[in-house]
Design a protein around this motif. Structure first.
Motif, PDB file in Angstrom:
ATOM      1  N   LEU A  59      38.514  -4.404  -9.161  1.00 28.62           N
ATOM      2  CA  LEU A  59      37.714  -3.954 -10.302  1.00 28.62           C
ATOM      3  C   LEU A  59      37.889  -2.454 -10.536  1.00 28.62           C
ATOM      4  CD1 LEU A  59      34.427  -6.003  -9.795  1.00 28.62           C
ATOM      5  CD2 LEU A  59      36.189  -6.355 -11.534  1.00 28.62           C
ATOM      6  N   GLU A  60      37.973  -1.694  -9.471  1.00 27.64           N
ATOM      7  CA  GLU A  60      38.178  -0.252  -9.616  1.00 27.64           C
ATOM      8  C   GLU A  60      39.518   0.043 -10.287  1.00 27.64           C
ATOM      9  OE1 GLU A  60      38.336   3.838  -6.874  1.00 27.64           O
ATOM     10  OE2 GLU A  60      37.982   1.885  -5.939  1.00 27.64           O
ATOM     11  N   ALA A  61      40.520  -0.766  -9.968  1.00 31.67           N
ATOM     12  CA  ALA A  61      41.860  -0.536 -10.507  1.00 31.67           C
ATOM     13  C   ALA A  61      42.028  -1.039 -11.936  1.00 31.67           C
ATOM     14  CB  ALA A  61      42.899  -1.206  -9.604  1.00 31.67           C
ATOM     15  N   HIS A  62      41.250  -2.045 -12.350  1.00 36.62           N
ATOM     16  CA  HIS A  62      41.543  -2.713 -13.621  1.00 36.62           C
ATOM     17  C   HIS A  62      40.400  -2.753 -14.639  1.00 36.62           C
ATOM     18  CE1 HIS A  62      45.452  -4.133 -12.200  1.00 36.62           C
ATOM     19  NE2 HIS A  62      44.871  -4.463 -11.060  1.00 36.62           N
ATOM     20  N   THR A  63      39.212  -2.327 -14.272  1.00 38.58           N
ATOM     21  CA  THR A  63      38.091  -2.391 -15.219  1.00 38.58           C
ATOM     22  C   THR A  63      38.362  -1.577 -16.479  1.00 38.58           C
ATOM     23  OG1 THR A  63      36.466  -2.771 -13.459  1.00 38.58           O
ATOM     24  CG2 THR A  63      35.633  -1.927 -15.544  1.00 38.58           C
ATOM     25  N   ALA A  64      39.037  -0.455 -16.338  1.00 41.65           N
ATOM     26  CA  ALA A  64      39.313   0.409 -17.491  1.00 41.65           C
ATOM     27  C   ALA A  64      40.161  -0.289 -18.545  1.00 41.65           C
ATOM     28  CB  ALA A  64      40.004   1.694 -17.029  1.00 41.65           C
ATOM     29  N   GLN A  65      40.919  -1.303 -18.141  1.00 42.61           N
ATOM     30  CA  GLN A  65      41.734  -2.062 -19.093  1.00 42.61           C
ATOM     31  C   GLN A  65      40.987  -3.275 -19.651  1.00 42.61           C
ATOM     32  OE1 GLN A  65      43.281  -1.257 -15.827  1.00 42.61           O
ATOM     33  NE2 GLN A  65      43.671   0.666 -16.919  1.00 42.61           N
ATOM     34  N   GLY A  66      39.687  -3.337 -19.395  1.00 40.07           N
ATOM     35  CA  GLY A  66      38.874  -4.412 -19.961  1.00 40.07           C
ATOM     36  C   GLY A  66      38.718  -5.632 -19.079  1.00 40.07           C
ATOM     37  N   TRP A  67      39.260  -5.593 -17.859  1.00 39.27           N
ATOM     38  CA  TRP A  67      39.180  -6.754 -16.979  1.00 39.27           C
ATOM     39  C   TRP A  67      37.824  -6.816 -16.282  1.00 39.27           C
ATOM     40  CZ3 TRP A  67      42.922 -10.132 -17.664  1.00 39.27           C
ATOM     41  CH2 TRP A  67      44.183  -9.689 -18.093  1.00 39.27           C
ATOM     42  N   ARG A  68      37.356  -8.028 -16.039  1.00 38.05           N
ATOM     43  CA  ARG A  68      36.138  -8.274 -15.266  1.00 38.05           C
ATOM     44  C   ARG A  68      36.414  -9.406 -14.289  1.00 38.05           C
ATOM     45  NH1 ARG A  68      34.030 -13.102 -16.782  1.00 38.05           N
ATOM     46  NH2 ARG A  68      34.392 -13.850 -18.911  1.00 38.05           N
ATOM     47  N   LEU A  69      35.525  -9.579 -13.329  1.00 41.59           N
ATOM     48  CA  LEU A  69      35.684 -10.652 -12.356  1.00 41.59           C
ATOM     49  C   LEU A  69      35.416 -11.998 -13.032  1.00 41.59           C
ATOM     50  CD1 LEU A  69      36.229 -11.167  -9.323  1.00 41.59           C
ATOM     51  CD2 LEU A  69      33.746 -11.153  -8.995  1.00 41.59           C
ATOM     52  N   ALA A  70      36.286 -12.966 -12.795  1.00 43.71           N
ATOM     53  CA  ALA A  70      36.082 -14.309 -13.351  1.00 43.71           C
ATOM     54  C   ALA A  70      34.785 -14.896 -12.806  1.00 43.71           C
ATOM     55  CB  ALA A  70      37.258 -15.210 -12.993  1.00 43.71           C
ATOM     56  N   ASP A  74      33.945 -19.631 -15.583  1.00 43.27           N
ATOM     57  CA  ASP A  74      35.343 -19.400 -15.968  1.00 43.27           C
ATOM     58  C   ASP A  74      36.283 -20.215 -15.083  1.00 43.27           C
ATOM     59  OD1 ASP A  74      34.599 -17.503 -17.903  1.00 43.27           O
ATOM     60  OD2 ASP A  74      34.768 -15.838 -16.482  1.00 43.27           O
ATOM     61  N   MET A  75      36.030 -20.179 -13.778  1.00 42.65           N
ATOM     62  CA  MET A  75      36.918 -20.875 -12.850  1.00 42.65           C
ATOM     63  C   MET A  75      36.778 -22.386 -12.973  1.00 42.65           C
ATOM     64  SD  MET A  75      39.353 -20.172 -10.749  1.00 42.65           S
ATOM     65  CE  MET A  75      39.072 -18.453 -10.304  1.00 42.65           C
ATOM     66  N   ALA A  76      35.564 -22.873 -13.186  1.00 42.63           N
ATOM     67  CA  ALA A  76      35.369 -24.316 -13.351  1.00 42.63           C
ATOM     68  C   ALA A  76      36.110 -24.821 -14.587  1.00 42.63           C
ATOM     69  CB  ALA A  76      33.883 -24.635 -13.450  1.00 42.63           C
ATOM     70  N   VAL A  77      36.050 -24.061 -15.674  1.00 43.77           N
ATOM     71  CA  VAL A  77      36.774 -24.433 -16.898  1.00 43.77           C
ATOM     72  C   VAL A  77      38.278 -24.457 -16.635  1.00 43.77           C
ATOM     73  CG1 VAL A  77      37.360 -23.678 -19.238  1.00 43.77           C
ATOM     74  CG2 VAL A  77      34.977 -23.624 -18.473  1.00 43.77           C
ATOM     75  N   GLN A 149      45.793 -18.051  -4.345  1.00 46.06           N
ATOM     76  CA  GLN A 149      44.404 -17.975  -3.894  1.00 46.06           C
ATOM     77  C   GLN A 149      43.769 -16.712  -4.471  1.00 46.06           C
ATOM     78  OE1 GLN A 149      44.584 -19.987   0.499  1.00 46.06           O
ATOM     79  NE2 GLN A 149      45.254 -17.875   0.409  1.00 46.06           N
ATOM     80  N   ALA A 150      42.492 -16.804  -4.819  1.00 42.51           N
ATOM     81  CA  ALA A 150      41.839 -15.629  -5.401  1.00 42.51           C
ATOM     82  C   ALA A 150      40.333 -15.670  -5.183  1.00 42.51           C
ATOM     83  CB  ALA A 150      42.137 -15.537  -6.897  1.00 42.51           C
ATOM     84  N   PHE A 151      39.755 -14.482  -5.046  1.00 41.59           N
ATOM     85  CA  PHE A 151      38.304 -14.329  -5.019  1.00 41.59           C
ATOM     86  C   PHE A 151      37.784 -14.294  -6.456  1.00 41.59           C
ATOM     87  CE2 PHE A 151      39.615 -11.635  -1.236  1.00 41.59           C
ATOM     88  CZ  PHE A 151      39.328 -12.609  -0.294  1.00 41.59           C
ATOM     89  N   TYR A 152      36.578 -14.793  -6.646  1.00 44.20           N
ATOM     90  CA  TYR A 152      35.947 -14.758  -7.966  1.00 44.20           C
ATOM     91  C   TYR A 152      34.461 -15.010  -7.780  1.00 44.20           C
ATOM     92  CZ  TYR A 152      35.227 -19.824  -7.937  1.00 44.20           C
ATOM     93  OH  TYR A 152      34.792 -21.091  -7.631  1.00 44.20           O
ATOM     94  N   GLY A 153      33.708 -15.032  -8.861  1.00 39.70           N
ATOM     95  CA  GLY A 153      32.320 -15.463  -8.758  1.00 39.70           C
ATOM     96  C   GLY A 153      31.343 -14.658  -9.582  1.00 39.70           C
TER      97      GLY A 153
END
Length: 254
Positions: A59-70, A74-77, A149-153
């Motif tokens: 999140l620290e690396a990518h939030t500035a580009q509009g990214w958020r944690l899934a 989101d993951m269920a869909v 594999q990925a963290f999310y939530g």
């Protein structure tokens, strides 16, 4: 002649854009040269782009580009779109879910398509430590284990823990002292990871709202060249018309 050349150039630019190589499955698409997967109104950053990062680091690396944690939803869909042998994936915070399909010597599966889209987060160090080598060797020389594999939530219960998603292609596991072959293996684990947790072969699932499709760089350059040529043509036509008018005026005066 110039107009004919402009027309041909337009066709070449359009053809280049239309033939950009795409990977598509279950309503999700990624251009081979891109690290962004699009589908169901969201963009997903490929999971291998955040491999071995914690949620906090990603999140620290990518939030500035509009990214958020899934989120859990989101993951269920996403999982319900690919199914992976199960059609009722849930976004429940503390529910663990597993589905697998029997092994087959084929790379045509939603699990393989998923890893092609989202990237493989596999780290070979797993086979030297926590995973038995039999899990990593595959069942044929050209058919090795591939995983994402990925963290999310969403941390819906606000206990500070997050979920993880796993998609394996060509996997085995120990059951009654035998290695069982599994073609596809998918898991949504109950929330148990802290936002600062890191683990081998895990990325972080980041999403953002789908943006307007940008014109590719080659197409932009081609359109710019066409615009310059068109301006030159119009200028030439204008100058030609003015010269004809001056010539006609000179003849009248004579």
């Amino acid at each position: 002649m110039l107009m004919k050349f402009l027309f041909i150039t337009c066709l070449l630019v359009a053809s280049h854009s239309a033939n950009a190589s795409l990977i598509t499955h279950s309503g999700y698409t990624r251009a081979e040269a891109s690290d962004i997967v699009s589908g169901n109104g969201l963009e997903w950053l490929m999971w291998d782009q955040t491999a071995n990062m914690s949620i906090s680091q990603a999140l620290e690396a990518h939030t500035a580009q509009g990214w958020r944690l899934a989120s859990n939803l989101d993951m269920a869909v996403l999982f319900n779109a690919f199914q992976f042998g199960k059609t009722d994936w849930s976004g429940a915070e503390n529910l663990g879910q597993v589905a697998y399909t029997p092994w087959q010597l084929s790379e045509v599966s939603p699990h393989n398509a998923f890893t092609s889209l989202f990237g493989s987060t596999f780290n070979s160090a797993l086979c030297d430590g926590p995973y038995p080598s039999s899990w990593c060797d595959g069942y044929a020389a050209n058919d090795p284990l591939i995983l994402a594999q990925a963290f999310y939530g969403s941390d819906d219960d606000q206990d500070g823990f997050y979920k993880s998603a796993l998609v394996y292609d060509d996997f085995s596991y120990a059951l009654q002292n035998n290695n069982d072959k599994v073609d596809g293996y998918a898991v949504l684990r109950a929330a148990s990871w802290s936002p600062d947790a890191q683990s081998l072969s895990y990325g972080v699932a980041l999403v953002r709202s789908a943006s307007a499709v940008a014109v590719s760089a080659p197409a932009s350059l081609g359109l710019f060249i066409i615009a310059l040529m068109l301006l030159a043509f119009l200028r030439r036509s204008t100058l030609g018309g003015n010269n004809s008018l001056l010539s006609h005026k000179a003849k009248v005066e004579l």
